[in-house]
Design a protein around this motif. Sequence first.
Motif, PDB file in Angstrom:
ATOM      1  N   ARG A  56       0.851  -1.186   0.000  1.00 62.48           N
ATOM      2  CA  ARG A  56       0.000   0.000   0.000  1.00 62.48           C
ATOM      3  C   ARG A  56       0.893   1.244   0.000  1.00 62.48           C
ATOM      4  O   ARG A  56       1.707   1.433   0.910  1.00 62.48           O
TER       5      ARG A  56
ATOM      6  N   THR B 239       0.840   5.356  -0.064  1.00 61.85           N
ATOM      7  CA  THR B 239       0.112   6.619   0.081  1.00 61.85           C
ATOM      8  C   THR B 239       1.084   7.749  -0.221  1.00 61.85           C
ATOM      9  O   THR B 239       2.106   7.895   0.465  1.00 61.85           O
TER      10      THR B 239
ATOM     11  N   ASP C  30       1.644  15.445  -0.826  1.00 62.16           N
ATOM     12  CA  ASP C  30       2.298  16.603  -1.416  1.00 62.16           C
ATOM     13  C   ASP C  30       3.226  17.229  -0.384  1.00 62.16           C
ATOM     14  O   ASP C  30       3.357  16.742   0.742  1.00 62.16           O
TER      15      ASP C  30
ATOM     16  N   GLN D  85      -2.776  14.240   1.347  1.00 64.63           N
ATOM     17  CA  GLN D  85      -2.788  12.990   0.593  1.00 64.63           C
ATOM     18  C   GLN D  85      -3.217  13.244  -0.851  1.00 64.63           C
ATOM     19  O   GLN D  85      -4.222  13.904  -1.114  1.00 64.63           O
ATOM     20  N   ILE D  86      -2.451  12.690  -1.792  1.00 67.34           N
ATOM     21  CA  ILE D  86      -2.795  12.861  -3.210  1.00 67.34           C
ATOM     22  C   ILE D  86      -3.142  11.530  -3.876  1.00 67.34           C
ATOM     23  O   ILE D  86      -3.745  11.511  -4.954  1.00 67.34           O
ATOM     24  N   SER D  87      -2.765  10.391  -3.254  1.00 66.84           N
ATOM     25  CA  SER D  87      -3.157   9.080  -3.782  1.00 66.84           C
ATOM     26  C   SER D  87      -2.974   8.029  -2.697  1.00 66.84           C
ATOM     27  O   SER D  87      -2.157   8.192  -1.788  1.00 66.84           O
ATOM     28  N   ASN D  88      -3.749   6.952  -2.805  1.00 67.66           N
ATOM     29  CA  ASN D  88      -3.669   5.840  -1.852  1.00 67.66           C
ATOM     30  C   ASN D  88      -4.052   4.577  -2.610  1.00 67.66           C
ATOM     31  O   ASN D  88      -5.232   4.327  -2.848  1.00 67.66           O
ATOM     32  N   LYS D  89      -3.040   3.769  -2.980  1.00 64.27           N
ATOM     33  CA  LYS D  89      -3.284   2.599  -3.811  1.00 64.27           C
ATOM     34  C   LYS D  89      -2.574   1.377  -3.246  1.00 64.27           C
ATOM     35  O   LYS D  89      -1.557   1.491  -2.562  1.00 64.27           O
TER      36      LYS D  89
ATOM     37  N   LEU E 161       5.387   5.923 -11.355  1.00 69.86           N
ATOM     38  CA  LEU E 161       4.667   6.945 -10.596  1.00 69.86           C
ATOM     39  C   LEU E 161       4.889   8.316 -11.214  1.00 69.86           C
ATOM     40  O   LEU E 161       6.003   8.637 -11.644  1.00 69.86           O
ATOM     41  N   ASN E 162       3.855   9.113 -11.254  1.00 67.78           N
ATOM     42  CA  ASN E 162       3.951  10.516 -11.704  1.00 67.78           C
ATOM     43  C   ASN E 162       4.582  10.663 -13.085  1.00 67.78           C
ATOM     44  O   ASN E 162       5.287  11.636 -13.364  1.00 67.78           O
TER      45      ASN E 162
END
Length: 239
Positions: free
Chosen positions: A115, A117, A120, A125-129, A185-186
């Motif tokens: 997981r 998270t 910024d 929080q900008i994402s949680n996968k 990512l990003n």
Amino acid sequence: MNTPVQIGLPQLFLFLIAVIAIALLISSLMGLLSGRRELELFEDEDGRQYRRWRKHRRELRWKRGLGGVVMLILALFLLWLTFSIQSYLGLTNDIKVAQVQAQTFENDPQHMSVRLTMLDDKGNQISNKVYSMNGDRWQLECTMVKFPSWMNIFGIHSSYKLTRLEGTYSDPNLESTSKHTVVTLNGGDGDFFKSVYKQAWSSPFVDAAYGNAVFQPADTHTYDVYVSQTGLYAKPAGK
């Protein structure tokens, strides 16, 4: 790329000290190199007298400029103190950028659930996968653009960008032979980092551009990931 600008009361106070120091520096140099004006008495052919200010050329006035020398030393000391304190604040003011929690499956120790998270630079929080990955150890990668130390006076933190989450193996044999899982990512490194990386050797505003990574075992613990002025590091959450 994220380039945090950390401006708070300490930075504003140090900036004010720097302004005062520069003003003292200019004043002291002007005092040491200032020209002298003297009132002189003249008489023309008819015997009439008059006075006129006469300005002498600029020259060093070491004997008369003792106060200027003291101000000069004080100004240089204040500038040195400002840069030293701001550099310390920059080096110790790290930013939390992610939180990672991973665990292997009971029936398959070389496969794990991770997981991630992402946050910024303000801690939002900008994402949680959750990702299913091969391996028993997670690795988080980023690209870094490090600026010269003198830019710390403006509160500018090194630029960073999280680019990859990868599953790796603690066993070297498995690391070299087994299949790896990589999550971009990003948008990955991106063209910006590639262009800055090529210019890092010649740019006066870029100290270095490089990749950096942090890894931890999939031991079910939650880790906070921070970015410093030089790269990523992880520590157990709550510490």
